[in-house]
Scaffold this active site. Structure first.
Site, mmCIF file in Angstrom:
data_model
loop_
_atom_site.group_PDB
_atom_site.id
_atom_site.type_symbol
_atom_site.label_atom_id
_atom_site.label_comp_id
_atom_site.label_asym_id
_atom_site.label_seq_id
_atom_site.Cartn_x
_atom_site.Cartn_y
_atom_site.Cartn_z
ATOM 1 N N ARG A 68 0.823 -1.227 0.000
ATOM 2 C CA ARG A 68 0.000 0.000 0.000
ATOM 3 C C ARG A 68 0.850 1.268 0.000
ATOM 4 N NH1 ARG A 68 -3.587 -2.873 3.669
ATOM 5 N NH2 ARG A 68 -5.216 -3.774 2.393
ATOM 6 N N GLU A 94 -2.264 18.526 -10.729
ATOM 7 C CA GLU A 94 -2.742 19.096 -11.993
ATOM 8 C C GLU A 94 -4.222 19.453 -11.908
ATOM 9 O OE1 GLU A 94 -0.682 17.143 -15.236
ATOM 10 O OE2 GLU A 94 -2.304 17.682 -16.581
ATOM 11 N N HIS A 119 2.383 18.531 -25.978
ATOM 12 C CA HIS A 119 2.104 17.114 -25.761
ATOM 13 C C HIS A 119 0.823 16.639 -26.458
ATOM 14 C CE1 HIS A 119 5.367 17.486 -22.951
ATOM 15 N NE2 HIS A 119 5.263 16.235 -22.572
ATOM 16 N N GLU A 147 12.514 18.799 -23.872
ATOM 17 C CA GLU A 147 11.826 19.105 -22.600
ATOM 18 C C GLU A 147 12.536 20.257 -21.869
ATOM 19 O OE1 GLU A 147 8.963 17.733 -21.781
ATOM 20 O OE2 GLU A 147 8.870 15.696 -22.604
ATOM 21 N N ARG A 207 0.095 23.044 -13.474
ATOM 22 C CA ARG A 207 0.912 21.901 -13.920
ATOM 23 C C ARG A 207 0.606 21.526 -15.362
ATOM 24 N NH1 ARG A 207 2.927 16.576 -10.541
ATOM 25 N NH2 ARG A 207 4.196 15.766 -12.247
ATOM 26 N N HIS A 210 9.681 10.082 -27.646
ATOM 27 C CA HIS A 210 8.746 10.977 -26.946
ATOM 28 C C HIS A 210 9.189 12.451 -27.053
ATOM 29 C CE1 HIS A 210 5.901 12.385 -23.956
ATOM 30 N NE2 HIS A 210 6.894 12.943 -23.284
ATOM 31 N N LYS A 237 4.614 11.772 -10.927
ATOM 32 C CA LYS A 237 3.688 11.079 -11.842
ATOM 33 C C LYS A 237 4.304 9.732 -12.155
ATOM 34 C CE LYS A 237 1.243 14.733 -14.327
ATOM 35 N NZ LYS A 237 1.039 15.402 -15.630
ATOM 36 N N LYS A 260 10.381 22.993 -12.666
ATOM 37 C CA LYS A 260 9.379 21.933 -12.456
ATOM 38 C C LYS A 260 9.004 21.829 -10.980
ATOM 39 C CE LYS A 260 7.533 17.553 -13.516
ATOM 40 N NZ LYS A 260 7.469 16.383 -14.343
ATOM 41 N N HIS A 277 1.347 13.769 -28.733
ATOM 42 C CA HIS A 277 0.720 12.481 -28.441
ATOM 43 C C HIS A 277 0.079 11.900 -29.718
ATOM 44 C CE1 HIS A 277 -1.405 9.498 -26.008
ATOM 45 N NE2 HIS A 277 -2.427 9.714 -26.814
ATOM 46 N N ASN A 304 2.499 20.433 -20.158
ATOM 47 C CA ASN A 304 2.127 19.572 -21.286
ATOM 48 C C ASN A 304 2.236 20.293 -22.623
ATOM 49 O OD1 ASN A 304 1.540 17.405 -19.569
ATOM 50 N ND2 ASN A 304 -0.509 18.216 -19.158
HETATM 51 P P1 NAD Z 1 13.831 5.457 -21.584
HETATM 52 O O1 NAD Z 1 13.702 5.266 -20.146
HETATM 53 O O2 NAD Z 1 13.359 4.378 -22.486
HETATM 54 O O3 NAD Z 1 15.359 5.773 -21.910
HETATM 55 C C1 NAD Z 1 15.736 5.979 -23.246
HETATM 56 C C2 NAD Z 1 16.802 4.994 -23.695
HETATM 57 O O4 NAD Z 1 18.048 5.414 -23.163
HETATM 58 C C3 NAD Z 1 16.603 3.562 -23.207
HETATM 59 O O5 NAD Z 1 17.032 2.688 -24.211
HETATM 60 C C4 NAD Z 1 17.547 3.456 -22.006
HETATM 61 O O6 NAD Z 1 17.995 2.168 -21.806
HETATM 62 C C5 NAD Z 1 18.669 4.361 -22.427
HETATM 63 N N1 NAD Z 1 19.416 5.011 -21.366
HETATM 64 C C6 NAD Z 1 18.931 5.770 -20.352
HETATM 65 N N2 NAD Z 1 19.939 6.318 -19.667
HETATM 66 C C7 NAD Z 1 21.091 5.891 -20.232
HETATM 67 C C8 NAD Z 1 22.455 6.141 -19.995
HETATM 68 N N3 NAD Z 1 22.867 6.996 -19.059
HETATM 69 N N4 NAD Z 1 23.360 5.496 -20.762
HETATM 70 C C9 NAD Z 1 22.966 4.671 -21.763
HETATM 71 N N5 NAD Z 1 21.692 4.432 -22.079
HETATM 72 C C10 NAD Z 1 20.771 5.033 -21.315
HETATM 73 O O7 NAD Z 1 13.093 6.792 -22.081
HETATM 74 P P2 NAD Z 1 13.090 8.298 -21.550
HETATM 75 O O8 NAD Z 1 13.122 9.134 -22.748
HETATM 76 O O9 NAD Z 1 14.082 8.505 -20.494
HETATM 77 O O10 NAD Z 1 11.650 8.393 -20.875
HETATM 78 C C11 NAD Z 1 10.478 8.225 -21.631
HETATM 79 C C12 NAD Z 1 9.386 7.765 -20.707
HETATM 80 O O11 NAD Z 1 9.186 8.774 -19.714
HETATM 81 C C13 NAD Z 1 8.036 7.571 -21.390
HETATM 82 O O12 NAD Z 1 7.476 6.363 -20.944
HETATM 83 C C14 NAD Z 1 7.200 8.743 -20.901
HETATM 84 O O13 NAD Z 1 5.826 8.427 -20.812
HETATM 85 C C15 NAD Z 1 7.796 8.983 -19.547
HETATM 86 N N6 NAD Z 1 7.617 10.346 -19.029
HETATM 87 C C16 NAD Z 1 7.156 10.485 -17.763
HETATM 88 C C17 NAD Z 1 7.013 11.743 -17.218
HETATM 89 C C18 NAD Z 1 6.559 11.880 -15.791
HETATM 90 O O14 NAD Z 1 6.313 13.014 -15.359
HETATM 91 N N7 NAD Z 1 6.467 10.814 -15.048
HETATM 92 C C19 NAD Z 1 7.367 12.875 -17.971
HETATM 93 C C20 NAD Z 1 7.847 12.706 -19.253
HETATM 94 C C21 NAD Z 1 7.975 11.429 -19.781
HETATM 95 N N1 GLY Z 2 5.644 15.865 -17.501
HETATM 96 C C1 GLY Z 2 4.494 16.597 -17.110
HETATM 97 C C2 GLY Z 2 4.241 16.588 -15.645
HETATM 98 O O1 GLY Z 2 5.012 16.066 -14.884
HETATM 99 O O2 GLY Z 2 3.255 17.106 -15.221
#
Ligand code: NAD
Ligand code: GLY
Length: 364
Positions: free
Chosen positions: A119, A235, A247, A183, A240, A265, A141, A225, A251, A244
């Site tokens: 939980r 949000e 986005h 970003e 917040r 992304h 998030k 942020k 999207h 986006n």
């Molecule tokens: P990811 O986690 O897939 O990383 C991108 C690639 O880089 C992967 O292949 C990973 O293995 C590699 N990688 C990461 N760090 C590395 C390093 N230091 N050295 C070598 N390789 C490395 O993708 P991302 O772009 O980091 O994140 C995208 C995800 O984040 C999506 O799922 C998206 O929905 C999410 N997201 C979440 C929020 C939030 O607020 N929670 C905000 C924006 C995006």
């Molecule tokens: N990436 C958008 C948020 O965290 O609200």
């Protein structure tokens, strides 16, 4: 060392940013490691590139690694089940902190697992992609994807600590660095024109690997942020939602390209921001000159700014249909982020989706 606090009362937490932090991780993580043990979740790429370094930096702490496949498909029910089973077998308790070492995929998945395990237990974000360092590791998030769409199953669950070592980006592929940079630029476009100017001057150095430029951009983005999250954690007030920017268009582009490596992304967000500015100009809200400046900067940074560059060959109606599945839909209306200029983004709730479709047709 840069220290930025996310002010959320009893759930406030620090974000520490410094080159080489991973090598000194023991200092910050020993007090959080119950019984001297830390479970670290990483994907295969990050496990290879950064886990040995982190393990060395943790000194005499015992590291129990859980290594998952890389890629967006890891944010799934199946992997969540496997991960939570493994964590339970390891005897994780509420007072433990699970460590997410990786990009946004691992951060979102581990954060969600932590939110439901017993939980709700603690977790620490150690983001290693630029996107995760400037955006996803901060703000709580967490989510996985479901058959109905991306990030549709999740929770708000804040980490206990975020450790950012910009030197982890040295092993991140250049395309991923560029994608995360979108970003960074976003914070300037939302409400900080001076930071957009900084990006215009220093973005090239950042992308080329300049350590000071990277640290500055990360700290500035995280501070922005953290302010937004403290003001509107869930949000609900519209503050917040400004994060986006780009986005909604983005999207639709990601959906059209199947959420695949065709369009990352951050690349979708870059193109989405260029479209949001051009759409604002199309509506007569934003000077053409600002829309042109945004697109020029993103294109110069190696990011897509047109449907063609985003590998999207679809008409406006098809793209708008993707937007209708957006989780931000409110009573059949889609809030849209528009701009009156660089640094003057606002939330519009009365955008006519037929006009959006006509604009996108004019872009094809
Ligand atoms: P990811 O986690 O897939 O990383 C991108 C690639 O880089 C992967 O292949 C990973 O293995 C590699 N990688 C990461 N760090 C590395 C390093 N230091 N050295 C070598 N390789 C490395 O993708 P991302 O772009 O980091 O994140 C995208 C995800 O984040 C999506 O799922 C998206 O929905 C999410 N997201 C979440 C929020 C939030 O607020 N929670 C905000 C924006 C995006
Ligand atoms: N990436 C958008 C948020 O965290 O609200």
């Amino acid at each position: 060392m840069n220290r930025i606090d996310v002010g959320l009362g009893a759930r406030s937490y620090p974000i520490l940013i410094e080159a080489g932090l991973l090598d000194r991780a023991h200092v910050h993580l020993a007090p959080l490691a119950r019984g001297g043990r830390l479970v670290v979740v990483a994907d295969e790429n990050v496990a290879m590139a950064q886990l040995p370094r982190l393990a060395a930096g943790l000194g005499n702490l015992t590291v129990t690694p859980i290594v998952l496949p890389p890629g967006e498909s890891t944010k799934s029910w199946a992997v969540l089940e496997q991960l939570t089973d493994q964590l339970l077998e390891l005897g994780i308790e509420r007072g433990d902190r699970i460590m997410a070492l990786g990009g946004g995929v691992i951060g979102d998945l581990v954060g969600f697992a932590a939110s439901i395990l017993k939980r709700g237990c603690g977790f620490v974000q150690v983001p290693t992609s630029l996107l995760a360092q400037v955006d996803s590791s901060v703000g709580g998030k967490t989510a996985i994807n479901s058959r109905a769409g991306k990030n549709l199953v999740g929770a708000f669950h804040q980490p206990d600590l975020v450790l950012i070592d910009p030197t982890t980006l040295d092993t991140l592929p250049a395309r991923e660095v560029r994608s995360g940079y979108a970003e960074v630029v976003k914070y300037g476009l939302i409400d900080d024109p001076a930071f957009f100017d900084w990006c215009d001057t220093h973005g090239g150095s950042l992308l080329a690997g300049d350590a000071d430029a990277r640290t500055h951009a990360i700290a500035h983005s995280v501070a922005a942020k953290a302010r937004v999250v403290a003001a509107d954690e869930r949000e609900t007030t519209g503050t917040r939602a400004l994060l986006n920017l780009g986005h909604t268009f983005g999207h639709a582009l990601e959906a059209e390209t199947g959420f695949s490596d065709t369009l990352l992304h951050g690349e979708a967000v870059a193109c989405g921001m260029a479209l949001a500015f051009r759409f604002s100009a199309y509506l007569g809200l934003c000077p053409d000159e600002d829309a042109g400046r945004v697109a020029y900067h993103l294109a110069r940074s190696g990011l897509p700014t047109t449907l063609g560059e985003a590998h999207v060959d679809a008409d406006g109606a098809t793209l708008v249909a993707h937007m209708m599945h957006d989780k931000k839909m409110e009573s059949g209306r889609l809030p849209f982020l528009l701009a009156r200029g660089i640094g003057q983004t606002f939330l519009a709730k009365d955008v006519d989706l037929k006009q959006v479709a006509a604009f996108l047709d004019s872009e094809a």
